[in-house]
Design an enzyme around this catalytic site. Structure first.
Site, PDB file in Angstrom:
ATOM      1  N   CYS A 147       0.833  -1.210   0.000  1.00 49.95           N
ATOM      2  CA  CYS A 147       0.000   0.000   0.000  1.00 49.95           C
ATOM      3  C   CYS A 147       0.873   1.269   0.000  1.00 49.95           C
ATOM      4  O   CYS A 147       1.415   1.632  -1.027  1.00 49.95           O
ATOM      5  CB  CYS A 147      -0.998  -0.037   1.148  1.00 49.95           C
ATOM      6  SG  CYS A 147      -2.342   1.167   0.961  1.00 49.95           S
TER       7      CYS A 147
ATOM      8  N   HIS B 192      -3.698  -4.981   0.613  1.00 52.75           N
ATOM      9  CA  HIS B 192      -3.159  -5.382   1.918  1.00 52.75           C
ATOM     10  C   HIS B 192      -3.195  -6.904   2.068  1.00 52.75           C
ATOM     11  O   HIS B 192      -4.223  -7.466   2.451  1.00 52.75           O
ATOM     12  CB  HIS B 192      -3.967  -4.736   3.051  1.00 52.75           C
ATOM     13  CG  HIS B 192      -3.686  -3.293   3.248  1.00 52.75           C
ATOM     14  ND1 HIS B 192      -2.744  -2.830   4.133  1.00 52.75           N
ATOM     15  CD2 HIS B 192      -4.203  -2.198   2.657  1.00 52.75           C
ATOM     16  CE1 HIS B 192      -2.710  -1.506   4.096  1.00 52.75           C
ATOM     17  NE2 HIS B 192      -3.586  -1.104   3.203  1.00 52.75           N
TER      18      HIS B 192
ATOM     19  N   GLU C  28      -1.976  -8.644   4.430  1.00 56.87           N
ATOM     20  CA  GLU C  28      -2.204  -8.995   5.854  1.00 56.87           C
ATOM     21  C   GLU C  28      -3.678  -8.965   6.232  1.00 56.87           C
ATOM     22  O   GLU C  28      -4.048  -9.417   7.324  1.00 56.87           O
ATOM     23  CB  GLU C  28      -1.387  -8.078   6.764  1.00 56.87           C
ATOM     24  CG  GLU C  28      -1.959  -6.704   7.038  1.00 56.87           C
ATOM     25  CD  GLU C  28      -1.824  -5.705   5.907  1.00 56.87           C
ATOM     26  OE1 GLU C  28      -2.252  -4.564   6.090  1.00 56.87           O
ATOM     27  OE2 GLU C  28      -1.290  -6.068   4.834  1.00 56.87           O
TER      28      GLU C  28
END
Length: 196
Positions: free
Chosen positions: A83, A173, A175
């Protein structure tokens, strides 16, 4: 054991935000790697790979430390920007970063348009979690250095890979993206090519 450095670029809720990465990466790194978290500006020692986190900072508004990025790139090892990290890498290498046409928040479809080892065993279309207000825009200078790997349904850049260096950037993202997020991080951690 190899050292994976996770660089925290967040300016708000720093610990909470970076802990999401750490918890998500824990199962992937604990056998082969030490996961070491540092804040932007910190010195790092003997890294084998580096992950640059997201952030609330705006690259398009000048919230980027090019000197620190120059320090990070001096290690000549595989680097993945997520990002904000992706936007910072892209800006450093000549791309434009500007306010996106809309706020991106939630899962969006990603389309692979070129091959990359960090997307090994991925389908041509998959979903990843997005949370950003800015986007990377290609320039002639940037395309000399990087190839575009993936775009969203609007044609926005979602992933890039250096043509000459072991550097990658993803707008989404991992994660926050469950199975495909783990697959992408695992592919990056298993990436062995050093091109510098």
């Amino acid at each position: 054991m190899k050292n994976i450095y996770l660089i925290n670029f967040y300016k708000e809720k720093k610990e909470e935000k970076i802990n999401k990465y750490a918890k998500f990466l824990k199962d992937l790194v604990e056998e082969k790697f030490n996961l070491i978290i540092k804040n932007e500006g910190d010195k790092i020692d003997e890294p084998d790979k580096i992950i640059l986190s997201g952030s609330q900072k705006m690259v398009g508004d000048g919230e980027i430390d090019l000197n620190y990025l120059n320090y990070i790139f001096s290690f000549k090892i595989p680097i993945l920007g997520v990002c904000y990290g992706h936007q910072a890498i892209s800006k450093y290498f000549g791309a434009e970063v500007k306010k996106a046409k809309r706020k991106h928040k939630g899962f969006e479809e990603i389309n692979l348009i070129d091959n990359s080892e960090i997307f090994e065993s991925f389908p041509k279309r998959f979903e990843m979690y997005e949370s950003h207000f800015e986007e990377v825009l290609e320039t002639e200078e940037f395309l000399k250095n990087f190839k575009i790997i993936a775009k969203n349904f609007e044609g926005g850049i979602e992933a890039v890979e250096s043509r000459n260096l072991s550097i990658f950037g993803v707008q989404f993202h991992p994660e926050e993206s469950k199975t495909f997020g783990k697959k992408l991080f695992k592919n990056f951690l298993n990436y062995h090519k050093i091109i510098f």
